[in-house]
Scaffold this active site. Structure first.
Site, PDB file in Angstrom:
ATOM      1  N   TYR A  66       0.738  -1.039  -0.120  1.00 27.68           N
ATOM      2  CA  TYR A  66      -0.014  -0.181   0.048  1.00 27.68           C
ATOM      3  C   TYR A  66       0.871   1.243  -0.271  1.00 27.68           C
ATOM      4  CZ  TYR A  66      -3.830   3.324   1.313  1.00 27.68           C
ATOM      5  OH  TYR A  66      -4.622   4.310   1.318  1.00 27.68           O
TER       6      TYR A  66
ATOM      7  N   PHE B 153      -9.556  19.083 -24.850  1.00 29.61           N
ATOM      8  CA  PHE B 153     -10.005  17.589 -25.062  1.00 29.61           C
ATOM      9  C   PHE B 153     -11.266  17.310 -23.973  1.00 29.61           C
ATOM     10  CE2 PHE B 153      -9.918  13.296 -23.595  1.00 29.61           C
ATOM     11  CZ  PHE B 153     -10.102  12.478 -24.834  1.00 29.61           C
ATOM     12  N   THR B 154     -12.199  16.417 -24.512  1.00 30.83           N
ATOM     13  CA  THR B 154     -13.592  16.463 -23.851  1.00 30.83           C
ATOM     14  C   THR B 154     -13.346  16.269 -22.067  1.00 30.83           C
ATOM     15  OG1 THR B 154     -13.427  14.070 -23.932  1.00 30.83           O
ATOM     16  CG2 THR B 154     -14.450  15.284 -25.634  1.00 30.83           C
TER      17      THR B 154
ATOM     18  N   ASP C 106      -0.234  18.696 -21.352  1.00 31.99           N
ATOM     19  CA  ASP C 106      -0.741  17.670 -21.474  1.00 31.99           C
ATOM     20  C   ASP C 106      -0.131  16.434 -22.636  1.00 31.99           C
ATOM     21  OD1 ASP C 106      -2.169  15.259 -21.952  1.00 31.99           O
ATOM     22  OD2 ASP C 106      -4.194  16.322 -22.302  1.00 31.99           O
TER      23      ASP C 106
ATOM     24  N   LYS D 216      -2.361   6.040 -22.831  1.00 31.99           N
ATOM     25  CA  LYS D 216      -1.700   6.440 -23.973  1.00 31.99           C
ATOM     26  C   LYS D 216      -0.090   6.081 -23.963  1.00 31.99           C
ATOM     27  CE  LYS D 216      -5.785   8.822 -25.139  1.00 31.99           C
ATOM     28  NZ  LYS D 216      -5.987   8.514 -26.649  1.00 31.99           N
TER      29      LYS D 216
ATOM     30  N   ARG E  36     -15.999  12.306 -33.703  1.00 26.38           N
ATOM     31  CA  ARG E  36     -15.259  13.523 -32.823  1.00 26.38           C
ATOM     32  C   ARG E  36     -15.972  14.516 -33.676  1.00 26.38           C
ATOM     33  NH1 ARG E  36     -12.657  11.884 -28.215  1.00 26.38           N
ATOM     34  NH2 ARG E  36     -14.954  12.077 -27.833  1.00 26.38           N
TER      35      ARG E  36
ATOM     36  N   PHE F  27     -21.672  12.001 -25.090  1.00 22.34           N
ATOM     37  CA  PHE F  27     -21.351  10.966 -26.122  1.00 22.34           C
ATOM     38  C   PHE F  27     -20.863   9.704 -25.840  1.00 22.34           C
ATOM     39  CE2 PHE F  27     -16.817  11.040 -25.252  1.00 22.34           C
ATOM     40  CZ  PHE F  27     -16.755  12.287 -24.582  1.00 22.34           C
TER      41      PHE F  27
HETATM   42  C1  LIG Z   1      -4.946  14.580 -25.054  1.00 18.82           C
HETATM   43  C2  LIG Z   1      -5.777  13.886 -24.005  1.00 18.82           C
HETATM   44  N1  LIG Z   1      -5.742  14.230 -22.676  1.00 18.82           N
HETATM   45  C3  LIG Z   1      -6.387  13.598 -21.639  1.00 18.82           C
HETATM   46  C4  LIG Z   1      -6.903  12.374 -22.032  1.00 18.82           C
HETATM   47  C5  LIG Z   1      -7.758  11.723 -20.710  1.00 18.82           C
HETATM   48  O1  LIG Z   1      -6.925  10.585 -20.639  1.00 18.82           O
HETATM   49  P1  LIG Z   1      -7.726   9.336 -19.816  1.00 18.82           P
HETATM   50  O2  LIG Z   1      -8.614   8.740 -21.253  1.00 18.82           O
HETATM   51  O3  LIG Z   1      -6.796   8.395 -19.461  1.00 18.82           O
HETATM   52  O4  LIG Z   1      -8.744   9.630 -18.757  1.00 18.82           O
HETATM   53  C6  LIG Z   1      -7.166  12.005 -23.243  1.00 18.82           C
HETATM   54  C7  LIG Z   1      -7.665  10.679 -23.530  1.00 18.82           C
HETATM   55  O5  LIG Z   1      -7.897  10.171 -24.573  1.00 18.82           O
HETATM   56  C8  LIG Z   1      -6.148  12.526 -24.281  1.00 18.82           C
HETATM   57  O6  LIG Z   1      -6.140  11.821 -25.486  1.00 18.82           O
END
Ligand SMILES: Cc1ncc(COP(=O)(O)O)c(C=O)c1O
Length: 486
Positions: A84, A136-137, A227, A270, A393, A459
């Site tokens: 842990y 990003f979403t 990011d 990723k 997208r 989505f």
């Molecule tokens: C550019 C970017 N930032 C953040 C994220 C969020 O990551 P996660 O899917 O691990 O929550 C993604 C995911 O697709 C992404 O492409």
């Protein structure tokens, strides 16, 4: 520098990508007959997120958490030190990250959006703006949920679907200067650069541009955030497209980029090809503020919601992400799919970027207005004709405006993601062939309308229906050309 791996076949002089790995383990795939695919997409509310994977032939939804791990990563799983607190695995990963990015602190989190949650909670106050090249979403959702707003300052060229600009993800520096001046630093929570960019076709950002953004942040005392989720593709494009970096080691480019930002975060689903995420900084104050939230929302500081096995594999995956032979594979395959599609006249984002091939649904389906979600309709149709699961997208992936009206996306794209080392060239050829058939029969595709629309990140779970049952006519046309079995 390593050569980019292609070969030219003897007969036609065709330039063909060459994989520098082989499959050691495989997973059986099934291609359902078209009638069953029609039923599956109906049951999924015409939303490819809601398809069951057992009904999918080629899963090109995303690369997130589905990249193929290397044999070295699998070997590392067994080394994990399960505890842990104070796990040895954490210290190995921390050392790897510190070598790679040159930051003092590493805070683990369960995935990219968890990092965004911590960052937004730490930095965003109601009414403040977060400036970025593109959203990003999940990033946007966390910021707006806390009463912040997102301002996107991509160059105008970045939003042109077809262009010959090498770095379409760059921020517009003049607009950035004037926006910072107009808003005042106290009204800006942070400035964020996403490289590569997700929602505009995996387009890269140049180091030159990041350096300019960084200078503006420093001059105005504004926190800068990077990011790095899609960094490996971006590193490939810097090395192959940016003047002055042809002979720079990938590891040196990475450290230079990290040095430009106060905070670096990433989705390890990723970057690193596992499942997890992390935040890096050398700033003591920010570290302490975020550390508390990590413990509260993610887990103790030496695992942060990740399995230690994944952390061990991540340390290896990050090392591999600095290897040009490893990172070149996705962009080369994206380019291969893009070229195949364009041979058939299918409109795509150009230049080909990272992450996946992006089809331009606005031009593919000129007869469908944005209010009827052309990219969503195209993603559903691509599943129908090939069992291929892509991701919308476009407008469906946007949040509605505060007054409830639709926020029409700048681009209507269907992304066919190419998770690292997963698909073969025959898969690429199959996808191109089915999408080409669809393009010839595009007049049969119609719009979509919501049956059930969630208020946040609609989505993911939204359910829709095909206007005038166009999918039935598409299935009939498909059967006329291909028979019942495919
Ligand atoms: C550019 C970017 N930032 C953040 C994220 C969020 O990551 P996660 O899917 O691990 O929550 C993604 C995911 O697709 C992404 O492409």
């Amino acid at each position: 520098m390593n050569e980019v791996k292609f070969f030219f076949n003897q007969t036609g002089g065709e330039r063909i990508p060459l994989e520098m790995h082989k499959a050691k383990m495989v997973q059986r795939l099934h291609l359902l007959p078209v009638d069953e695919r029609q039923a599956a997409i109906e049951n999924a509310g015409f939303n490819t997120f809601l398809l069951k994977n057992r009904d999918v032939f080629l899963d090109m939804l995303t690369d997130s958490g589905v990249n193929a791990m290397s044999d070295e990563q699998y070997a590392a799983l067994l080394r994990a030190d399960d505890s842990y607190a104070g796990s040895e695995t954490f210290y190995r990963l921390e050392a790897e990250l510190s070598k790679m990015f040159g930051k003092k602190y590493f805070l683990p989190a369960h995935q990219g959006r968890a990092c965004e949650h911590i960052l937004a909670k730490t930095l965003v106050k109601p009414g403040q703006a977060v400036i970025m090249n593109f959203h990003f979403t999940t990033t946007k959702a966390h910021i707006t949920l806390l009463g912040g707003k997102v301002i996107e300052l991509l160059t105008d060229e970045g939003l042109k679907v077809e262009s010959d600009i090498a770095f379409k993800g760059d921020m517009d520096i003049e607009k950035l200067k004037s926006t910072v001046q107009a808003l005042g630093k106290e009204n800006i929570a942070f400035i964020r650069v996403e490289a590569g960019t997700n929602l505009i076709g995996g387009q890269p950002v140049s180091v030159k541009n990041m350096r300019e953004v960084s200078q503006i942040c420093k001059a105005n005392g504004i926190t800068s955030v990077f990011d790095a989720s899609l960094l490996s593709d971006n590193l490939y494009f810097i090395k192959t497209r940016e003047q002055g970096y042809e002979n720079t080691e990938i590891s040196d480019i990475t450290r230079e980029i990290a040095s430009l930002f106060d905070i670096v975060y990433f989705s390890a689903r990723k970057l690193g090809c596992v499942r997890g995420g992390g935040i890096l900084t050398s700033n003591d104050e920010l570290h302490i503020a975020m550390r508390e939230l990590v413990t509260l929302y993610e887990g103790f500081l030496t695992y942060g919601g990740m399995s230690v096995k994944e952390m061990e594999a991540l340390a290896v995956g990050l090392r591999e992400a600095l290897d040009f032979n490893v990172i070149e594979q996705t962009p080369i395959f994206v380019e291969a799919l893009t070229n195949e599609l364009r041979k058939f006249g299918v409109p795509t984002v150009l230049p080909a970027g990272g992450l996946g091939c992006h089809i331009d649904a606005k031009r593919f389906l000129e007869h469908i207005p944005q209010s009827e979600y052309p990219a969503g309709a195209l993603a559903a149709a691509i599943y129908l004709v090939g069992g291929i699961r892509g991701m919308e997208r476009g407008t469906l992936s946007e949040q509605r405006n505060d007054d409830g009206s639709e926020h029409f996306a700048e681009m209507e794209l269907v992304r066919l993601a190419l998770p690292k080392r997963v698909f073969t060239l025959s898969h690429i050829k199959f996808v191109a062939d089915r999408v080409a058939w669809l393009y010839r029969n595009r007049h049969l595709i119609g719009g979509l309308e919501f049956v059930d629309e969630p208020s946040i990140l609609r989505f993911f779970f939204g359910r829709l229906r095909a206007k005038n049952d166009w999918h039935i006519r598409l299935t009939e046309a498909f059967k006329r050309d291909f028979g019942e079995s495919l």
